[in-house]
Motif scaffolding. Structure first.
Motif, PDB file in Angstrom:
ATOM      1  N   LEU A 147       0.836  -1.188   0.000  1.00 43.88           N
ATOM      2  CA  LEU A 147       0.000   0.000   0.000  1.00 43.88           C
ATOM      3  C   LEU A 147       0.876   1.245   0.000  1.00 43.88           C
ATOM      4  CD1 LEU A 147      -2.904   1.183   0.421  1.00 43.88           C
ATOM      5  CD2 LEU A 147      -2.450   1.004   2.866  1.00 43.88           C
ATOM      6  N   LYS A 148       0.642   2.122  -0.942  1.00 44.50           N
ATOM      7  CA  LYS A 148       1.359   3.397  -0.956  1.00 44.50           C
ATOM      8  C   LYS A 148       0.488   4.435  -0.273  1.00 44.50           C
ATOM      9  CE  LYS A 148       4.217   2.705  -4.991  1.00 44.50           C
ATOM     10  NZ  LYS A 148       4.763   3.328  -6.192  1.00 44.50           N
ATOM     11  N   LEU A 149       1.083   5.156   0.680  1.00 41.23           N
ATOM     12  CA  LEU A 149       0.366   6.178   1.428  1.00 41.23           C
ATOM     13  C   LEU A 149       1.036   7.524   1.240  1.00 41.23           C
ATOM     14  CD1 LEU A 149       0.058   4.229   4.799  1.00 41.23           C
ATOM     15  CD2 LEU A 149      -1.746   4.557   3.116  1.00 41.23           C
ATOM     16  N   ASP A 150       0.242   8.565   1.329  1.00 43.62           N
ATOM     17  CA  ASP A 150       0.835   9.907   1.361  1.00 43.62           C
ATOM     18  C   ASP A 150       1.676   9.996   2.626  1.00 43.62           C
ATOM     19  OD1 ASP A 150      -0.537  10.563  -0.940  1.00 43.62           O
ATOM     20  OD2 ASP A 150      -2.139  11.635   0.110  1.00 43.62           O
ATOM     21  N   SER A 151       2.770  10.707   2.540  1.00 43.50           N
ATOM     22  CA  SER A 151       3.679  10.769   3.684  1.00 43.50           C
ATOM     23  C   SER A 151       3.029  11.401   4.908  1.00 43.50           C
ATOM     24  CB  SER A 151       4.970  11.497   3.329  1.00 43.50           C
ATOM     25  OG  SER A 151       4.690  12.821   2.951  1.00 43.50           O
ATOM     26  N   ASP A 152       2.115  12.373   4.703  1.00 43.80           N
ATOM     27  CA  ASP A 152       1.463  12.989   5.860  1.00 43.80           C
ATOM     28  C   ASP A 152       0.515  12.023   6.561  1.00 43.80           C
ATOM     29  OD1 ASP A 152      -0.230  13.182   3.592  1.00 43.80           O
ATOM     30  OD2 ASP A 152      -1.339  14.848   4.475  1.00 43.80           O
ATOM     31  N   VAL A 153      -0.124  11.128   5.812  1.00 43.74           N
ATOM     32  CA  VAL A 153      -1.014  10.126   6.410  1.00 43.74           C
ATOM     33  C   VAL A 153      -0.183   9.131   7.219  1.00 43.74           C
ATOM     34  CG1 VAL A 153      -2.613   8.228   5.918  1.00 43.74           C
ATOM     35  CG2 VAL A 153      -2.758  10.368   4.617  1.00 43.74           C
ATOM     36  N   PHE A 154       0.887   8.648   6.617  1.00 39.17           N
ATOM     37  CA  PHE A 154       1.751   7.709   7.333  1.00 39.17           C
ATOM     38  C   PHE A 154       2.327   8.354   8.592  1.00 39.17           C
ATOM     39  CE2 PHE A 154       5.813   5.829   8.392  1.00 39.17           C
ATOM     40  CZ  PHE A 154       5.479   4.484   8.466  1.00 39.17           C
ATOM     41  N   SER A 155       2.813   9.592   8.462  1.00 35.97           N
ATOM     42  CA  SER A 155       3.397  10.296   9.613  1.00 35.97           C
ATOM     43  C   SER A 155       2.393  10.465  10.739  1.00 35.97           C
ATOM     44  CB  SER A 155       3.922  11.667   9.188  1.00 35.97           C
ATOM     45  OG  SER A 155       4.984  11.516   8.292  1.00 35.97           O
ATOM     46  N   PHE A 156       1.139  10.750  10.389  1.00 38.69           N
ATOM     47  CA  PHE A 156       0.100  10.908  11.408  1.00 38.69           C
ATOM     48  C   PHE A 156      -0.022   9.649  12.258  1.00 38.69           C
ATOM     49  CE2 PHE A 156      -4.263  10.089  12.735  1.00 38.69           C
ATOM     50  CZ  PHE A 156      -4.489  11.171  13.555  1.00 38.69           C
ATOM     51  N   PHE A 157      -0.177   8.492  11.621  1.00 30.31           N
ATOM     52  CA  PHE A 157      -0.343   7.247  12.367  1.00 30.31           C
ATOM     53  C   PHE A 157       0.933   6.863  13.103  1.00 30.31           C
ATOM     54  CE2 PHE A 157      -4.002   6.864   9.584  1.00 30.31           C
ATOM     55  CZ  PHE A 157      -4.956   6.368  10.456  1.00 30.31           C
ATOM     56  N   TYR A 158       2.070   7.072  12.471  1.00 30.75           N
ATOM     57  CA  TYR A 158       3.349   6.738  13.093  1.00 30.75           C
ATOM     58  C   TYR A 158       3.574   7.558  14.357  1.00 30.75           C
ATOM     59  CZ  TYR A 158       8.254   5.378  13.389  1.00 30.75           C
ATOM     60  OH  TYR A 158       9.451   4.864  13.817  1.00 30.75           O
ATOM     61  N   GLU A 159       3.267   8.852  14.275  1.00 31.10           N
ATOM     62  CA  GLU A 159       3.442   9.730  15.445  1.00 31.10           C
ATOM     63  C   GLU A 159       2.410   9.430  16.527  1.00 31.10           C
ATOM     64  OE1 GLU A 159       3.353  13.617  13.688  1.00 31.10           O
ATOM     65  OE2 GLU A 159       5.236  13.256  12.620  1.00 31.10           O
TER      66      GLU A 159
END
Length: 92
Positions: free
Chosen positions: A56-68
């Motif tokens: 799955l490719k995600l926008d970096s801001d979406v990934f960063s949100f969940f990661y943070e």
């Protein structure tokens, strides 16, 4: 693992605490309540649901949100929970 009574410890720390007698395995714990024949006559063995691996490719801001939000651990589990809630809400 966010409950105040739970603490993190390395395996070495746990082994050291056990050697000092600080950890007990509960051998003297009382026996649990019997479930009875009626319960076991209706019991079924169910295999766990297999998960499907996807790329799955995600926008970096979406990934960063969940990661943070997950502080670096459990972010994929949180993404799964959001997607599952969305799917459940739209199945109705």
């Amino acid at each position: 693992m966010n409950e105040p009574s739970m603490k993190r410890a390395s395996l070495a720390e746990l082994r050291a605490r056990k050697a000092r007698g600080e950890l007990k395995n509960g051998a003297d714990a009382s026996e649990g309540e019997s479930l009875g024949v009626k319960f076991w006559s209706k019991a079924e063995i169910k295999a766990p649901e297999r998960k499907r691996s996807v790329h799955l490719k995600l926008d970096s801001d979406v990934f960063s949100f969940f990661y943070e939000q997950a502080d670096g651990k459990g972010h994929l589990t949180q993404m799964q929970a959001v997607l599952k809630a969305y799917a459940d809400a739209h199945r109705r």
